[in-house]
Scaffold this active site. Structure first.
Site, PDB file in Angstrom:
ATOM      1  N   TYR A 100       0.737  -1.276   0.070  1.00  0.00           N
ATOM      2  CA  TYR A 100       0.046  -0.086  -0.128  1.00  0.00           C
ATOM      3  C   TYR A 100       0.846   1.290  -0.084  1.00  0.00           C
ATOM      4  CZ  TYR A 100      -4.716  -2.475   0.807  1.00  0.00           C
ATOM      5  OH  TYR A 100      -5.565  -3.414   0.662  1.00  0.00           O
ATOM      6  N   PHE A 108      -6.281   7.479   6.177  1.00  0.00           N
ATOM      7  CA  PHE A 108      -6.790   6.085   6.757  1.00  0.00           C
ATOM      8  C   PHE A 108      -5.650   5.131   6.695  1.00  0.00           C
ATOM      9  CE2 PHE A 108      -7.895   6.549   2.312  1.00  0.00           C
ATOM     10  CZ  PHE A 108      -7.115   5.594   1.562  1.00  0.00           C
ATOM     11  N   ARG A 136     -11.754  -6.730 -11.056  1.00  0.00           N
ATOM     12  CA  ARG A 136     -12.116  -5.294 -10.724  1.00  0.00           C
ATOM     13  C   ARG A 136     -13.388  -4.961 -10.699  1.00  0.00           C
ATOM     14  NH1 ARG A 136      -8.736  -2.481  -7.201  1.00  0.00           N
ATOM     15  NH2 ARG A 136      -9.653  -0.570  -7.773  1.00  0.00           N
ATOM     16  N   THR A 142     -14.230   0.535  -4.604  1.00  0.00           N
ATOM     17  CA  THR A 142     -13.622   0.542  -3.254  1.00  0.00           C
ATOM     18  C   THR A 142     -14.596   0.565  -2.141  1.00  0.00           C
ATOM     19  OG1 THR A 142     -11.479   1.262  -4.346  1.00  0.00           O
ATOM     20  CG2 THR A 142     -12.026   1.760  -1.995  1.00  0.00           C
ATOM     21  N   ARG A 153     -17.792  -6.739  -3.108  1.00  0.00           N
ATOM     22  CA  ARG A 153     -17.981  -5.650  -2.045  1.00  0.00           C
ATOM     23  C   ARG A 153     -19.653  -5.287  -1.990  1.00  0.00           C
ATOM     24  NH1 ARG A 153     -12.508  -2.616  -4.181  1.00  0.00           N
ATOM     25  NH2 ARG A 153     -11.322  -3.676  -2.557  1.00  0.00           N
ATOM     26  N   ASN A 163     -13.814  -3.796   3.253  1.00  0.00           N
ATOM     27  CA  ASN A 163     -14.387  -4.084   2.107  1.00  0.00           C
ATOM     28  C   ASN A 163     -13.771  -5.582   1.549  1.00  0.00           C
ATOM     29  OD1 ASN A 163     -11.856  -3.424   1.471  1.00  0.00           O
ATOM     30  ND2 ASN A 163     -12.371  -1.693   0.045  1.00  0.00           N
ATOM     31  N   HIS A 166      -9.479  -7.809  -1.848  1.00  0.00           N
ATOM     32  CA  HIS A 166      -8.162  -6.987  -2.646  1.00  0.00           C
ATOM     33  C   HIS A 166      -8.292  -7.469  -4.268  1.00  0.00           C
ATOM     34  CE1 HIS A 166      -4.984  -4.714  -4.041  1.00  0.00           C
ATOM     35  NE2 HIS A 166      -4.468  -6.259  -4.451  1.00  0.00           N
ATOM     36  N   GLU A 177       2.622  -6.882  -7.385  1.00  0.00           N
ATOM     37  CA  GLU A 177       1.847  -7.497  -6.320  1.00  0.00           C
ATOM     38  C   GLU A 177       2.243  -9.021  -6.109  1.00  0.00           C
ATOM     39  OE1 GLU A 177      -1.674  -4.053  -5.728  1.00  0.00           O
ATOM     40  OE2 GLU A 177      -2.117  -6.161  -6.137  1.00  0.00           O
TER      41      GLU A 177
HETATM   42  N1  UDP Z   1      -9.588   2.630   2.133  1.00  0.00           N
HETATM   43  C1  UDP Z   1      -9.919   2.917   3.165  1.00  0.00           C
HETATM   44  N2  UDP Z   1     -10.589   4.431   3.278  1.00  0.00           N
HETATM   45  C2  UDP Z   1     -10.680   4.874   2.131  1.00  0.00           C
HETATM   46  C3  UDP Z   1     -10.328   4.433   0.624  1.00  0.00           C
HETATM   47  C4  UDP Z   1      -9.518   3.314   0.982  1.00  0.00           C
HETATM   48  O1  UDP Z   1      -9.896   2.392   4.304  1.00  0.00           O
HETATM   49  O2  UDP Z   1     -11.189   6.122   2.050  1.00  0.00           O
HETATM   50  C5  UDP Z   1      -8.874   1.130   2.164  1.00  0.00           C
HETATM   51  C6  UDP Z   1      -9.742  -0.064   1.657  1.00  0.00           C
HETATM   52  O3  UDP Z   1      -9.411  -1.193   2.349  1.00  0.00           O
HETATM   53  C7  UDP Z   1      -9.132  -0.186   0.276  1.00  0.00           C
HETATM   54  C8  UDP Z   1      -7.856  -0.031   0.358  1.00  0.00           C
HETATM   55  O4  UDP Z   1      -7.692   1.242   1.597  1.00  0.00           O
HETATM   56  O5  UDP Z   1      -9.355  -1.509  -0.457  1.00  0.00           O
HETATM   57  C9  UDP Z   1      -6.904   0.318  -0.763  1.00  0.00           C
HETATM   58  O6  UDP Z   1      -7.414   1.429  -1.341  1.00  0.00           O
HETATM   59  P1  UDP Z   1      -7.266   1.726  -2.981  1.00  0.00           P
HETATM   60  O7  UDP Z   1      -7.779   3.163  -3.361  1.00  0.00           O
HETATM   61  O8  UDP Z   1      -6.207   1.099  -3.517  1.00  0.00           O
HETATM   62  O9  UDP Z   1      -8.882   0.732  -3.279  1.00  0.00           O
HETATM   63  P2  UDP Z   1      -8.998  -0.550  -3.922  1.00  0.00           P
HETATM   64  O10 UDP Z   1      -7.949  -0.683  -4.961  1.00  0.00           O
HETATM   65  O11 UDP Z   1      -8.798  -1.758  -2.855  1.00  0.00           O
HETATM   66  O12 UDP Z   1     -10.250  -0.580  -4.471  1.00  0.00           O
HETATM   67 MG    MG Z   2      -5.954  -0.517  -5.043  1.00  0.00          MG
END
Ligand code: UDP
Ligand code: MG
Length: 201
Positions: A100, A108, A136, A142, A153, A163, A166, A177
């Site tokens: 991350y 967050f 995706r 997300t 989700r 959520n 991943h 990754e």
């Molecule tokens: N996340 C969170 N708050 C937010 C945005 C993201 O807790 O406002 C967390 C959530 O678990 C998310 C992860 O951070 O899946 C990674 O964020 P990303 O933007 O990469 O989203 P993803 O690729 O998982 O959809």
């Molecule tokens: Mg992501």
């Protein structure tokens, strides 16, 4: 066996056109291939080559605690993708901070690392045509409040901080990754029976 050999020779001829493979093919088949070659080469080639695309999918600690591992795996199997790597583990801060790293400055981020280290994860590598983009879509937005019903989700979660799953967001991201979470020796190259000839059965 014979049909299988002819099929492989036909494919080879289609892409390389060597004299050796020309000799191995029945004349009618060769003509048919030549006739359709200019029209179909791009379509055949791309659909054959990109079935090897891979992505990283992880069931996050809340998904494991809620016993959703099986249902999540089922969705990817049912869609037609191939599982080539799978393990259950307790993630370390080191791996997660790499995974991350693009979110390090987000408010967050601390809570995210706490959540992701709160229990075991199941990390998987899935393979197949367009698997990054399709997964995706299958996983959904997300923020589960905006995720469509029918997505993982959208069906199993209500808040962005929990959520469930991943999924890599690009082919390049997926490659990074996968290298972060798996060693090459832990990923299996195997054939799906429905993607190969059944002539030998
Ligand atoms: N996340 C969170 N708050 C937010 C945005 C993201 O807790 O406002 C967390 C959530 O678990 C998310 C992860 O951070 O899946 C990674 O964020 P990303 O933007 O990469 O989203 P993803 O690729 O998982 O959809
Ligand atoms: Mg992501």
């Amino acid at each position: 066996m014979l049909r299988r050999r002819v099929f492989h020779a036909a494919l080879q001829q289609l892409f390389t056109g060597t004299q050796e493979t020309e000799r191995a093919l029945p004349c009618g088949l060769l003509c048919a291939l030549r006739g359709g070659r200019s029209l179909d080469l791009h379509r055949h080639k791309s659909s054959l080559l990109d079935v090897r695309e891979r992505t990283l999918i992880a069931v996050k600690p809340d998904g494991v605690q809620r016993r959703l591992i099986g249902q999540i795996i089922q969705r990817f199997e049912q869609r037609g993708f191939k599982l080539v790597g799978l393990k259950m583990l307790q993630a370390t801060q080191d791996v997660l901070s790499e995974h991350y790293c693009h979110l390090r400055t987000k408010p967050f981020y601390g809570n995210l690392l706490h959540y992701m280290t709160s229990g075991p994860l199941v990390v998987m590598v899935w393979e197949g045509h367009n698997v990054v983009q399709t997964s995706r879509t299958m996983v959904g937005n997300t923020n589960p409040a905006e995720a469509l019903a029918g997505t993982v989700r959208g069906d199993f979660s209500i808040h962005v901080s929990r959520n469930v799953v991943h999924a890599s967001d690009s082919v390049e991201g997926a490659q990074k990754e996968i290298q972060l979470w798996f060693q090459t020796k832990d990923l299996l190259d195997w054939d799906l029976w429905d993607q190969t000839s059944t002539d030998d059965v």
